[in-house]
Design an enzyme around this catalytic site. Structure first.
Site, PDB file in Angstrom:
ATOM      1  CD  GLU A  74      -2.313   1.416   2.403  1.00  0.00           C
ATOM      2  OE1 GLU A  74      -1.780   0.524   3.760  1.00  0.00           O
ATOM      3  OE2 GLU A  74      -3.615   1.371   2.908  1.00  0.00           O
ATOM      4  CG  HIS A 102       2.194   3.710   4.110  1.00  0.00           C
ATOM      5  ND1 HIS A 102       2.100   2.340   3.606  1.00  0.00           N
ATOM      6  CD2 HIS A 102       1.950   2.917   5.183  1.00  0.00           C
ATOM      7  CE1 HIS A 102       1.630   1.543   4.279  1.00  0.00           C
ATOM      8  NE2 HIS A 102       1.572   2.060   5.258  1.00  0.00           N
ATOM      9  CG  ASP A 120       0.368  -1.048   6.182  1.00  0.00           C
ATOM     10  OD1 ASP A 120       0.991  -0.275   6.743  1.00  0.00           O
ATOM     11  OD2 ASP A 120      -0.862  -1.089   6.460  1.00  0.00           O
ATOM     12  CG  HIS A 180      -3.506  -2.875   5.689  1.00  0.00           C
ATOM     13  ND1 HIS A 180      -3.732  -1.568   5.611  1.00  0.00           N
ATOM     14  CD2 HIS A 180      -5.337  -3.505   4.941  1.00  0.00           C
ATOM     15  CE1 HIS A 180      -4.653  -1.296   4.616  1.00  0.00           C
ATOM     16  NE2 HIS A 180      -5.296  -2.509   3.963  1.00  0.00           N
ATOM     17  CD  GLU A 188      -7.014   0.364   5.187  1.00  0.00           C
ATOM     18  OE1 GLU A 188      -6.132   0.095   5.894  1.00  0.00           O
ATOM     19  OE2 GLU A 188      -7.199   1.937   4.718  1.00  0.00           O
ATOM     20  CG  HIS A 244      -2.058   5.586   5.231  1.00  0.00           C
ATOM     21  ND1 HIS A 244      -1.473   4.414   5.534  1.00  0.00           N
ATOM     22  CD2 HIS A 244      -1.825   6.139   4.926  1.00  0.00           C
ATOM     23  CE1 HIS A 244      -1.495   3.688   4.764  1.00  0.00           C
ATOM     24  NE2 HIS A 244      -1.215   5.435   3.589  1.00  0.00           N
ATOM     25  CD  GLU A 291       1.667   2.848   8.797  1.00  0.00           C
ATOM     26  OE1 GLU A 291       1.249   2.416   9.102  1.00  0.00           O
ATOM     27  OE2 GLU A 291       1.349   4.014   8.518  1.00  0.00           O
TER      28      GLU A 291
HETATM   29 ZN   LIG Z   1       0.728   1.627   7.104  1.00  0.00          ZN
END
Ligand SMILES: [Zn+2]
Length: 263
Positions: free
Chosen positions: A34, A36, A45, A120, A122, A177, A182
């Site tokens: 994904e 970032h 992630d 992650h 989701e 995010h 992170e």
């Molecule tokens: Zn992430």
């Protein structure tokens, strides 16, 4: 015990067979491919929960399975959305089936204490479904002693660590995010992968209290980063790790009193 010996990927089958006999906690990191932002790699992630799971496994004598690198579709409010180049996602039924299959394989080879260690957001409800279906599969085989824990490591961050990360106020874990937490963890764990000159400093995204499909891309910041990452630092990353790893280890030791393997 060295960090290396927690990774199932690095074991021979003899070592795996020997270790699994002690009924260790077996970690399955789950992540995503994904976007970032302009400064972090697509596999953020996966890198973060893998590193954290290995650190926790070293404390509890556990083993870490190879990660589930692909995850459920990125959503605008928590990952920027599925339309960013390089964001490679699975349909929910594929993800659920994959995780269910991996749990059943681990149980077939003797694992009874399993942790779905998510990186992650989701993935969360689909991990619940995979765990539920795998437990049903196992119950039908007469195995009722399997226990699964699902966690997102950010949920272990205490108010004190939160205050250290966000001295000017905490946005939300969704808007975090590719932002301070992170980025800080990546600066600590894999600084070689952080494009430090490209860390964005845009204001937090402002989403309506509902979701639009197809995505309304207007409220999504063009960088894909949902709040400013400017105040990230390796020191903050180190502080998160130092607090979260022992706290997760303590929680898992309580939940799996018999789950101590070699240490
Ligand atoms: Zn992430």
């Amino acid at each position: 015990m060295t960090g290396l010996s927690t990774r199932i990927a690095d074991m021979t089958w003899y070592e795996f067979a020997d270790r699994v006999k002690d009924n260790p906690i077996v970690f399955v990191p789950t992540g995503s491919v994904e976007q970032h932002g302009p400064h972090l790699p697509l596999l953020t992630d996966v890198i973060l929960p893998s590193a954290l799971a290995e650190a926790v496994a070293a404390e509890v004598g556990g083993m870490v399975a190879p990660p589930v690198a692909y995850g459920y579709k990125s959503q605008p409010k928590s990952g920027g959305g599925n339309h960013f180049p390089g964001t490679l996602s699975l349909d929910a039924n594929v993800f659920i089936a994959l995780v269910r299959n991996i749990i059943n394989e681990l149980v077939r080879h003797g694992a009874r204490n399993i942790v779905l260690f998510d990186g992650h957001m989701e993935n969360a409800w689909f991990l619940v479904e995979a765990a539920d279906l795998a437990l049903r599969d196992q119950a039908m085989l007469g195995r009722t002693e399997v226990k699964i824990i699902k966690l997102g490591y950010w949920d272990f961050i205490t108010k004190a660590t939160e205050a250290l990360l966000f001295p000017n106020g905490f946005p939300s874990w969704e808007l975090e995010h590719a932002a301070v937490m992170e980025t800080s963890l990546m600066l600590h764990i894999r600084p070689d992968l952080v494009r430090q000159d490209r860390i964005p400093d845009d204001p937090a995204a402002d989403f309506p209290p509902y979701d639009v499909y197809p995505f309304d891309t207007r409220p999504i910041p063009p960088t894909g980063v949902l709040s400013s990452a400017k105040s990230a630092s390796a020191d903050k990353g180190r502080a998160v790790l130092a607090q979260v790893v022992p706290d997760i280890a303590a929680a898992l030791s309580r939940e799996f009193p018999s789950g101590r393997g070699h240490s």
